[in-house]
Scaffold this motif. Sequence first.
Motif, PDB file in Angstrom:
ATOM      1  N   UNK A 160       0.836  -1.207   0.000  1.00  0.00           N
ATOM      2  CA  UNK A 160       0.000   0.000   0.000  1.00  0.00           C
ATOM      3  C   UNK A 160       0.865   1.248   0.000  1.00  0.00           C
ATOM      4  N   UNK A 161       1.973   1.203   0.738  1.00  0.00           N
ATOM      5  CA  UNK A 161       2.899   2.328   0.747  1.00  0.00           C
ATOM      6  C   UNK A 161       3.460   2.560  -0.658  1.00  0.00           C
ATOM      7  N   UNK A 162       3.818   1.490  -1.342  1.00  0.00           N
ATOM      8  CA  UNK A 162       4.353   1.629  -2.695  1.00  0.00           C
ATOM      9  C   UNK A 162       3.312   2.244  -3.633  1.00  0.00           C
ATOM     10  N   UNK A 163       2.050   1.856  -3.460  1.00  0.00           N
ATOM     11  CA  UNK A 163       0.992   2.436  -4.289  1.00  0.00           C
ATOM     12  C   UNK A 163       0.827   3.926  -4.011  1.00  0.00           C
ATOM     13  N   UNK A 164       0.956   4.310  -2.744  1.00  0.00           N
ATOM     14  CA  UNK A 164       0.819   5.734  -2.400  1.00  0.00           C
ATOM     15  C   UNK A 164       2.011   6.548  -2.909  1.00  0.00           C
ATOM     16  N   UNK A 165       3.174   5.911  -3.024  1.00  0.00           N
ATOM     17  CA  UNK A 165       4.323   6.585  -3.627  1.00  0.00           C
ATOM     18  C   UNK A 165       4.008   6.970  -5.070  1.00  0.00           C
ATOM     19  N   UNK A 166       3.436   6.050  -5.821  1.00  0.00           N
ATOM     20  CA  UNK A 166       3.071   6.321  -7.210  1.00  0.00           C
ATOM     21  C   UNK A 166       2.047   7.453  -7.282  1.00  0.00           C
ATOM     22  N   UNK A 167       1.058   7.430  -6.387  1.00  0.00           N
ATOM     23  CA  UNK A 167       0.049   8.487  -6.358  1.00  0.00           C
ATOM     24  C   UNK A 167       0.681   9.834  -6.038  1.00  0.00           C
ATOM     25  N   UNK A 168       1.579   9.863  -5.075  1.00  0.00           N
ATOM     26  CA  UNK A 168       2.225  11.116  -4.690  1.00  0.00           C
ATOM     27  C   UNK A 168       3.024  11.696  -5.855  1.00  0.00           C
ATOM     28  N   UNK A 169       3.735  10.866  -6.588  1.00  0.00           N
ATOM     29  CA  UNK A 169       4.519  11.356  -7.714  1.00  0.00           C
ATOM     30  C   UNK A 169       3.621  11.906  -8.820  1.00  0.00           C
ATOM     31  N   UNK A 170       2.459  11.292  -9.021  1.00  0.00           N
ATOM     32  CA  UNK A 170       1.509  11.810 -10.002  1.00  0.00           C
ATOM     33  C   UNK A 170       0.993  13.182  -9.585  1.00  0.00           C
ATOM     34  N   UNK A 171       0.721  13.355  -8.291  1.00  0.00           N
ATOM     35  CA  UNK A 171       0.237  14.644  -7.791  1.00  0.00           C
ATOM     36  C   UNK A 171       1.316  15.712  -7.896  1.00  0.00           C
ATOM     37  N   UNK A 172       2.567  15.353  -7.669  1.00  0.00           N
ATOM     38  CA  UNK A 172       3.652  16.323  -7.815  1.00  0.00           C
ATOM     39  C   UNK A 172       3.775  16.789  -9.257  1.00  0.00           C
ATOM     40  N   UNK A 173       3.558  15.900 -10.217  1.00  0.00           N
ATOM     41  CA  UNK A 173       3.600  16.304 -11.621  1.00  0.00           C
ATOM     42  C   UNK A 173       2.475  17.283 -11.940  1.00  0.00           C
ATOM     43  N   UNK A 174       1.305  17.066 -11.355  1.00  0.00           N
ATOM     44  CA  UNK A 174       0.182  17.992 -11.551  1.00  0.00           C
ATOM     45  C   UNK A 174       0.513  19.359 -10.970  1.00  0.00           C
ATOM     46  N   UNK A 175       1.128  19.381  -9.788  1.00  0.00           N
ATOM     47  CA  UNK A 175       1.553  20.653  -9.202  1.00  0.00           C
ATOM     48  C   UNK A 175       2.548  21.350 -10.125  1.00  0.00           C
ATOM     49  N   UNK A 176       3.450  20.577 -10.735  1.00  0.00           N
ATOM     50  CA  UNK A 176       4.406  21.152 -11.673  1.00  0.00           C
ATOM     51  C   UNK A 176       3.722  21.793 -12.866  1.00  0.00           C
TER      52      UNK A 176
END
Length: 271
Positions: free
Chosen positions: A153-169
């Motif tokens: 689950x932690x690994x899945x949330x890592x992927x989600x967090x990186x997607x959100x950082x790209x949106x912020x970018x």
Amino acid sequence: MRALASETRKLLSVRLWWVLLIILVAYVGFTAALLAGLFGALGDQLASSPGAPQLPAETLPPIVYSTATAVGYVFPLILGALAVTSEFRYQTLTPTFLAQPRRGVVLAAKGVVLAVAGAVFGVAGLVASVGLGAPLLALTGNPTGLDDVDTWWLLARVVLAMALWAIIGVGLGTLIPNQIASIVVVLAFTQFVEPILRFGTSIWDWTAEVGKFLPGAASDALVGSSIFTSLGTGTTAVQSLEWWQGGLVLLGYGAIVTLAGLATSWRRDVT
């Protein structure tokens, strides 16, 4: 669908994405291997030293694997910002807006494509952190955590967090269309301003309540682990956000900067 296809071709037609991806894998892999080897080998010595950071063996795998976001989140952030600012710099927005006059559709398509790219960066970061970290943890006699559902689950949330950082970018690049200024802001905030703010706000309880809503702190809360939060940055004992709250805070940052950019520079005439 045409807008999504167009934005995908724009992203994949330049070398930027895979250059950043290679650097991300190397940086995250080195950091994860360093942490796994160092804390894995020195675990007993740290436990016998009251003044040293106390890291129980079961907390090591999340710390090592979360380096993908702890040190790697800046890469999807930069990718998202450059995906927009390069359009202003090289004036490719002109034919884009001629083909699709609804500028909101163009920006939404760019956000979706970069979110997927951020998720790909997250997977690549995990390949590096888990691929190098897990064997070193096993070699030093520590659990890898790969047999624990919470780790996945932690690994899945890592992927989600990186997607959100790209949106912020993407939002940041829309708000600050100057390429140099945008990158300077990204690097200055992520490498200097926010670390200082996180340390400063952690000194008192009332400031720590505010500090946990900073983007990096929200990202760590979403993932559920980070080398920075595990070692501690201050003297308070304020609880961090829940993982879903951290995700909503990150999404909120992305929405705010994107809407601000949509209302300002994205609406201006282009030549």
